[in-house]
Design a protein around this motif. Structure first.
Motif, PDB file in Angstrom:
ATOM      1  N   GLU A 378       0.838  -1.203   0.000  1.00 35.41           N
ATOM      2  CA  GLU A 378       0.000   0.000   0.000  1.00 35.41           C
ATOM      3  C   GLU A 378       0.875   1.256   0.000  1.00 35.41           C
ATOM      4  OE1 GLU A 378      -2.997   0.427  -0.493  1.00 35.41           O
ATOM      5  OE2 GLU A 378      -4.162  -1.322   0.137  1.00 35.41           O
ATOM      6  N   LYS A 381       2.498   1.618  -3.379  1.00 36.01           N
ATOM      7  CA  LYS A 381       1.528   2.059  -4.375  1.00 36.01           C
ATOM      8  C   LYS A 381       1.296   3.565  -4.266  1.00 36.01           C
ATOM      9  CE  LYS A 381      -3.132   1.000  -6.058  1.00 36.01           C
ATOM     10  NZ  LYS A 381      -4.308   0.105  -5.891  1.00 36.01           N
ATOM     11  N   GLU A 382       1.157   4.053  -3.036  1.00 30.93           N
ATOM     12  CA  GLU A 382       0.941   5.485  -2.837  1.00 30.93           C
ATOM     13  C   GLU A 382       2.159   6.299  -3.253  1.00 30.93           C
ATOM     14  OE1 GLU A 382      -0.255   6.265   1.135  1.00 30.93           O
ATOM     15  OE2 GLU A 382      -2.087   5.035   1.007  1.00 30.93           O
ATOM     16  N   SER A 383       3.355   5.710  -3.101  1.00 32.12           N
ATOM     17  CA  SER A 383       4.576   6.438  -3.477  1.00 32.12           C
ATOM     18  C   SER A 383       4.814   6.431  -4.979  1.00 32.12           C
ATOM     19  CB  SER A 383       5.779   5.834  -2.757  1.00 32.12           C
ATOM     20  OG  SER A 383       6.049   4.525  -3.240  1.00 32.12           O
ATOM     21  N   GLY A 384       4.005   5.647  -5.725  1.00 28.56           N
ATOM     22  CA  GLY A 384       4.124   5.640  -7.181  1.00 28.56           C
ATOM     23  C   GLY A 384       4.973   4.541  -7.755  1.00 28.56           C
ATOM     24  N   ASP A 386       5.992   1.501  -9.700  1.00 28.90           N
ATOM     25  CA  ASP A 386       5.290   0.855 -10.805  1.00 28.90           C
ATOM     26  C   ASP A 386       4.826  -0.557 -10.448  1.00 28.90           C
ATOM     27  OD1 ASP A 386       5.573   3.082 -12.330  1.00 28.90           O
ATOM     28  OD2 ASP A 386       7.331   2.357 -13.426  1.00 28.90           O
ATOM     29  N   GLU A 387       5.748  -1.342  -9.812  1.00 28.57           N
ATOM     30  CA  GLU A 387       5.408  -2.730  -9.537  1.00 28.57           C
ATOM     31  C   GLU A 387       4.227  -2.878  -8.589  1.00 28.57           C
ATOM     32  OE1 GLU A 387       8.307  -1.388  -9.359  1.00 28.57           O
ATOM     33  OE2 GLU A 387       9.854  -2.570 -10.378  1.00 28.57           O
ATOM     34  N   GLN A 389       1.517  -0.772  -8.439  1.00 26.22           N
ATOM     35  CA  GLN A 389       0.283  -0.139  -8.888  1.00 26.22           C
ATOM     36  C   GLN A 389      -0.892  -1.095  -9.068  1.00 26.22           C
ATOM     37  OE1 GLN A 389      -0.097   3.213  -8.768  1.00 26.22           O
ATOM     38  NE2 GLN A 389       1.945   2.928  -7.892  1.00 26.22           N
ATOM     39  N   PRO A 390      -0.665  -2.339  -9.529  1.00 25.10           N
ATOM     40  CA  PRO A 390      -1.829  -3.230  -9.702  1.00 25.10           C
ATOM     41  C   PRO A 390      -2.429  -3.711  -8.384  1.00 25.10           C
ATOM     42  CG  PRO A 390       0.075  -3.962 -11.005  1.00 25.10           C
ATOM     43  CD  PRO A 390       0.566  -2.958 -10.044  1.00 25.10           C
ATOM     44  N   GLU A 392      -4.337  -4.633  -5.056  1.00 24.35           N
ATOM     45  CA  GLU A 392      -5.649  -4.298  -4.502  1.00 24.35           C
ATOM     46  C   GLU A 392      -5.869  -4.862  -3.105  1.00 24.35           C
ATOM     47  OE1 GLU A 392      -8.764  -5.417  -7.277  1.00 24.35           O
ATOM     48  OE2 GLU A 392      -8.885  -3.319  -7.904  1.00 24.35           O
TER      49      GLU A 392
END
Length: 706
Positions: A378, A381-384, A386-387, A389-390, A392
């Motif tokens: 999480e 993902k918030e930091s951007g 790429d790996e 991003q998918p 959930e």
């Protein structure tokens, strides 16, 4: 389950959307039956006679009814009915609206001298209040005097205290309301969001969340899933994209009859085990349900048919079962396709998914807990990153992670890698397709029962019309396109599940949709004197021109050249020639004895493949061509095949050519053409839905020919 006797707030969202179609209807007369049923008789420019029923007793409903479902006019009108006639006679229906998300419907009527609003309360004891243009109560069926509200003649009408309206909340308000609860998810949706028990269960099921999960243990994953399910449902209802159903369950009499138990604007997963009947509009479904509330199918016949077996009920039951089975087959097809799309999405994003799974696997190997893995992903993902991003969510119990690729949310097993995860999805797609095969067998059995019921009914039928009357009917030239109502006459045929058309000379031509059907056609349906066609290109259907019906003895007859050429065009058009976007291809024809399932020495035949021995008759440079149309007599159905044939046989036909639109998208474009041409759009929907049209289209991309 108990029979539904009151409409829900969800029902009213769909109902008010449909009732607005009657805006402009003019009131002719008003009636009151007993002390709880109001009937407004109106006239609409487009619809003609419109009967609006408003009932607020033990049964609470509001809908437009078919004239035959309206009770006879009562005797001398009571004062309430007289008041309605004085205020509404000649008035126009101007607006229909639901009050918030409550079970309250407001009907606004306008007349040059005064405006009137009728407020129908479909909750509690029920009530109907008549208001003037200032909101003052002119009269009401029941007087209400509470600390919170008053409904009494001469006073301002008091609406119930406003509650949360899920139609208007954004996600932040929604989540805040959920978090205030002290119970589980399903009870919170049912009570705090005012959905009631059934739709509380339905939204949790659609969201895929654990219904009994305590709010304290739930979070954004569950809230977002429920919110998305709720907004998706509302979007459909508010746009008029309904698929109304009346649900049945076996009667307690155990006599084979069925009882209506619910009516909904959309199919409910919570009712998946019940038999259902689909309707073109929610109004029509409500009318059918409440007209027959408390009765069984066998009780619906008139006294005139007392001595006659109720064949029609049996026919309708089988037709309803077939519709359900066809719906299940379509669901299996969609589910299998979704699993394949997920697998293809994995391969399409191979590097991204591989890096993601490697990251999760290494974290687990390093001793990180699933909670720590989730928190780390999480943050990434918030930091951007790429790996990440998918990402959930995680399923700690089963050791899985969920990713989103495009439109698909996919559970992955980190230890398996990309290939094994994709193989698992392909295997699931295959398992679903096997369920589809079982459903296809079941539907064939039901169709046989339907044909048997129709045959029994025909044997009981009255004497046919006189020859003179029949001739008159045959000579009548009917403009089906402009008819406001086209009767549906679509008997089941044994060849419906194959590709098929009838040539200009009346010969039936059938083609396989897949390897299994290719095998079946040759082994079961090809007789000695039929003609076997196949495109020279790879990937075409087995095509057989029948010279006799399966139940008739084979006949050695000459087939006109035109019919042979039409069958050859059919074979080419439904092959890879069309899919590749080519304009023409070759086909050959042989006799049945030249077709063998025995391979040549050293060769192997796959399923659906055959060995052809002896000379072939070739049809060179056959132009591809396909048209899809609707016939109205003697049967109403979709037909498809060579344009020269279909344009002659169909009331309306649309010609296609290879193009850029996917098969489903092209089918929708053809469907819109049909709806624009026919005045009776409900007829088009019944006999020529996009799914039915697609069955007659060649594989690959298409477009409508100019």
């Amino acid at each position: 389950m108990n029979q539904k006797r009151e409409m829900t707030s969800v029902d009213l969202v769909a109902l008010t959307r449909e009732l607005r179609d009657y805006e402009g209807a003019k009131v002719d007369k008003a009636y009151l039956y007993g002390d709880d049923l109001v009937r407004l008789k109106m006239r609409d420019f487009d619809e003609g006679r419109v009967e609006l029923l408003l009932e607020v007793g033990d049964t609470k409903r509001a809908h437009v009814a078919a004239p035959e479902h309206v009770p006879d006019a009562p005797g001398r009108p009571p004062n309430f009915a007289k008041m309605l006639r004085n205020r509404l006679s000649g008035a126009d229906l101007a607006d229909v609206r639901q009050y918030g998300f409550d079970r309250i419907v407001e009907f606004e009527f306008r007349r040059e001298d005064q405006d009137t609003t009728i407020v129908v309360e479909l909750f509690g004891d029920g009530n109907v209040a008549v208001l003037d243009q200032n909101g003052t109560v002119v009269d009401c069926l029941d007087t209400v005097r509470l600390q919170s509200r008053t409904v009494a003649p001469g006073s301002q009408y008091g609406f119930p205290q406003a509650r949360l309206n899920p139609l208007e909340v954004d996600y932040e308000e929604f989540a805040a309301q959920m978090e205030q609860s002290d119970t589980d998810l399903v009870r919170t949706v049912a009570t705090q969001l005012n959905f009631g028990g059934l739709y509380g269960e339905e939204l949790c099921t659609r969201a895929g969340v654990e219904k009994t999960k305590d709010i304290a243990d739930a979070g954004d994953d569950e809230f977002e899933a429920i919110y998305h399910a709720m907004t998706s449902m509302f979007d459909r209802l508010k746009s008029g994209d309904v698929d109304p159903r009346v649900y049945y369950e076996p009667s307690e009499d155990d006599d084979g009859s069925e009882t209506r138990v619910d009516v909904t604007p959309l199919p409910l997963e919570e009712h998946a085990e019940l038999e259902s009947e689909a309707f073109d509009s929610f109004n029509a479904a409500l009318d059918d349900y409440f007209t027959n509330l408390g009765g069984t199918e066998e009780e619906e016949g008139s006294a005139a048919n007392a001595g006659k077996p109720d064949f029609q009920a049996e026919i309708e039951k089988n037709e309803r079962i077939i519709a359900q089975q066809e719906g299940a087959i379509e669901d299996f097809e969609r589910e299998a396709e979704a699993e394949r799309e997920k697998a293809e999405a994995l391969y399409g994003n191979y590097d991204l998914v591989d890096d993601f799974l490697t990251t999760v696997r290494e974290a687990r190997d390093a001793g990180y807990s699933w909670a720590e893995v989730e928190e780390t992903l999480e943050d990434a993902k918030e930091s951007g990153m790429d790996e990440a991003q998918p990402f959930e969510g995680v399923d700690e119990q089963n050791g899985r992670v969920r990713v989103r690729l495009g439109d698909h949310s996919i559970w992955l097993e980190p230890e398996s890698g990309v290939e094994k995860n994709a193989d698992r999805l392909y295997t699931e797609a295959k398992r679903i397709e096997e369920k589809k095969e079982g459903a296809l067998e079941a539907i064939e059995n039901t169709r046989e029962e339907l044909e048997a019921a129709k045959k029994r009914k025909a044997e009981w039928s009255e004497e046919p019309a006189s020859d003179e009357a029949e001739e008159d009917a045959e000579d009548e030239d009917i403009d089906w396109l402009s008819r406001s109502s086209v009767p549906v006459r679509k008997p089941e045929r044994w060849y419906d599940r194959f590709r098929w058309f009838r040539t200009s000379d009346g010969f039936l031509v059938i083609g396989g949709r897949n390897a299994d059907q290719n095998e079946e056609i040759v082994k079961k349906y090809m007789d000695n004197y039929d003609r076997f066609f196949h495109a020279q290109a790879h990937g075409g259907p087995v095509t057989v021109l029948k010279t006799s019906a399966p139940s008739e003895p084979a006949q050695d007859i000459d087939v006109p050249r035109q019919s042979l050429e039409e069958a050859a065009q059919f074979a080419v058009s439904y092959s890879s020639v069309w899919k590749d976007g080519r304009g023409a291809g070759d086909a050959y024809m042989v006799m049945p004895e030249q077709v063998s399932k025995t391979a040549e020495s050293g060769e192997y035949l796959s399923k659906g493949g055959f060995t052809i021995r002896g000379e072939r008759e070739y049809f060179r440079d056959v132009a591809v061509g396909c048209a899809v149309g609707i016939t109205c007599e003697p049967e109403t159905r979709v037909v498809g095949g060579p344009p020269s044939v279909i344009t002659e046989q169909a009331e309306l036909a649309v010609e296609l050519e290879p193009g850029r639109y996917a098969q489903g998208d092209a089918a929708k474009r053809v469907y819109r053409k049909f709806r624009e041409a026919f005045a009776d759009t409900s007829f088009v929907r019944k006999v020529a839905s996009p799914d039915q049209i697609q069955l007659f289209m060649p594989p690959g991309g298409s477009r409508i020919k100019d």
